[in-house]
Design a protein around this motif. Structure first.
Motif, short mmCIF file in Angstrom:
data_model
loop_
_atom_site.label_atom_id
_atom_site.label_comp_id
_atom_site.label_asym_id
_atom_site.label_seq_id
_atom_site.Cartn_x
_atom_site.Cartn_y
_atom_site.Cartn_z
N ARG A 2 14.96 12.83 29.99
CA ARG A 2 16.38 13.02 29.63
C ARG A 2 17.21 11.89 30.20
O ARG A 2 16.99 11.45 31.33
CB ARG A 2 16.89 14.31 30.30
N ARG A 3 18.20 11.48 29.45
CA ARG A 3 19.06 10.37 29.88
C ARG A 3 19.77 10.67 31.21
O ARG A 3 19.99 9.80 32.03
CB ARG A 3 20.10 10.09 28.80
N ASP A 4 20.15 11.95 31.42
CA ASP A 4 20.89 12.30 32.64
C ASP A 4 19.99 12.83 33.76
O ASP A 4 20.46 13.43 34.71
CB ASP A 4 21.99 13.32 32.32
N ALA A 5 18.69 12.59 33.64
CA ALA A 5 17.75 13.08 34.65
C ALA A 5 18.02 12.43 36.01
O ALA A 5 18.45 11.28 36.09
CB ALA A 5 16.32 12.80 34.22
N VAL A 6 17.76 13.21 37.06
CA VAL A 6 17.90 12.70 38.43
C VAL A 6 16.64 13.04 39.21
O VAL A 6 15.92 13.98 38.88
CB VAL A 6 19.14 13.28 39.15
N ILE A 7 16.41 12.23 40.26
CA ILE A 7 15.21 12.40 41.08
C ILE A 7 15.61 12.83 42.48
O ILE A 7 16.58 12.31 43.04
CB ILE A 7 14.42 11.08 41.15
N HIS A 8 14.85 13.77 43.00
CA HIS A 8 15.04 14.24 44.37
C HIS A 8 13.75 13.95 45.14
O HIS A 8 12.67 14.05 44.58
CB HIS A 8 15.27 15.76 44.39
N VAL A 9 13.90 13.63 46.43
CA VAL A 9 12.73 13.42 47.29
C VAL A 9 12.91 14.26 48.55
O VAL A 9 14.02 14.71 48.85
CB VAL A 9 12.55 11.93 47.69
N LEU A 10 11.81 14.45 49.26
CA LEU A 10 11.89 15.19 50.52
C LEU A 10 12.86 14.49 51.46
O LEU A 10 12.93 13.26 51.48
CB LEU A 10 10.50 15.27 51.17
N LYS A 11 13.59 15.27 52.24
CA LYS A 11 14.62 14.69 53.10
C LYS A 11 14.07 13.61 54.01
O LYS A 11 14.72 12.58 54.21
CB LYS A 11 15.29 15.78 53.94
N GLU A 12 12.87 13.80 54.55
CA GLU A 12 12.35 12.78 55.47
C GLU A 12 12.02 11.48 54.76
O GLU A 12 11.88 10.45 55.40
CB GLU A 12 11.15 13.28 56.29
N GLU A 13 11.93 11.51 53.43
CA GLU A 13 11.69 10.28 52.67
C GLU A 13 12.98 9.72 52.10
O GLU A 13 12.97 8.70 51.44
CB GLU A 13 10.76 10.57 51.48
N GLY A 14 14.05 10.43 52.30
CA GLY A 14 15.30 10.12 51.62
C GLY A 14 16.06 8.94 52.17
O GLY A 14 17.15 8.63 51.71
N GLY A 15 15.50 8.29 53.20
CA GLY A 15 16.17 7.12 53.75
C GLY A 15 16.44 6.10 52.66
O GLY A 15 15.57 5.80 51.88
N MET A 16 17.65 5.62 52.60
CA MET A 16 18.03 4.71 51.52
C MET A 16 17.36 3.36 51.72
O MET A 16 17.27 2.85 52.82
CB MET A 16 19.55 4.50 51.52
N LYS A 17 16.90 2.81 50.61
CA LYS A 17 16.32 1.46 50.65
C LYS A 17 17.33 0.50 50.10
O LYS A 17 18.01 0.80 49.16
CB LYS A 17 15.07 1.41 49.76
#
Length: 127
Positions: free
Chosen positions: A112-127
């Motif tokens: 879907r065009r408006d799809a979003v991705i979630h990751v586990l909080k411990e991996e959520g550190g921004m790159k």
């Protein structure tokens, strides 16, 4: 029977594994891939699962029943304890979206065009 929301990360992980098994076996869930907006990625499993599927206890394609009676609003609330939504413009989000597109393409489907991705909080550190 009332659908019960997951209460542990272990249940979520089991559901992600089951979702991917269902995909491999080309169950009815394949027809619904384009409907999912919130995708959750587990790097330990290198696997994705959609919120409305992985947010309920002991899920499988038959129980999912094309999402009947299920709402992403409830699953989003419960999954928030363990996951963080990636900003669409982040490199990590774009990398994972590309992976997700490849996965769905194997089944002749598009994300879907408006799809979003979630990751586990411990991996959520921004790159």
């Amino acid at each position: 029977m009332e659908d019960v929301l997951v209460s542990s990360l272990e249940e979520v992980l089991e559901n992600v594994k089951q979702f991917n098994k269902d995909l491999q076996h080309e169950t009815d869930i394949v027809q619904q891939l384009t409907q999912f907006k919130h995708w959750y990625y587990i790097s330990d499993l290198q696997a994705f699962g959609p919120s409305k599927y992985i947010g309920y206890k002991d899920m499988n394609t038959i129980k999912y029943a094309r999402g009947k009676g299920k709402t992403g609003i409830d699953t989003e609330k419960v999954l928030k304890q363990w996951f963080v939504k990636l900003p669409k413009e982040s490199i990590r989000s774009q990398e994972l979206m590309s992976e997700l597109e490849k996965l769905l393409e194997q089944h002749g489907k598009k994300v879907r065009r408006d799809a979003v991705i979630h990751v586990l909080k411990e991996e959520g550190g921004m790159k």
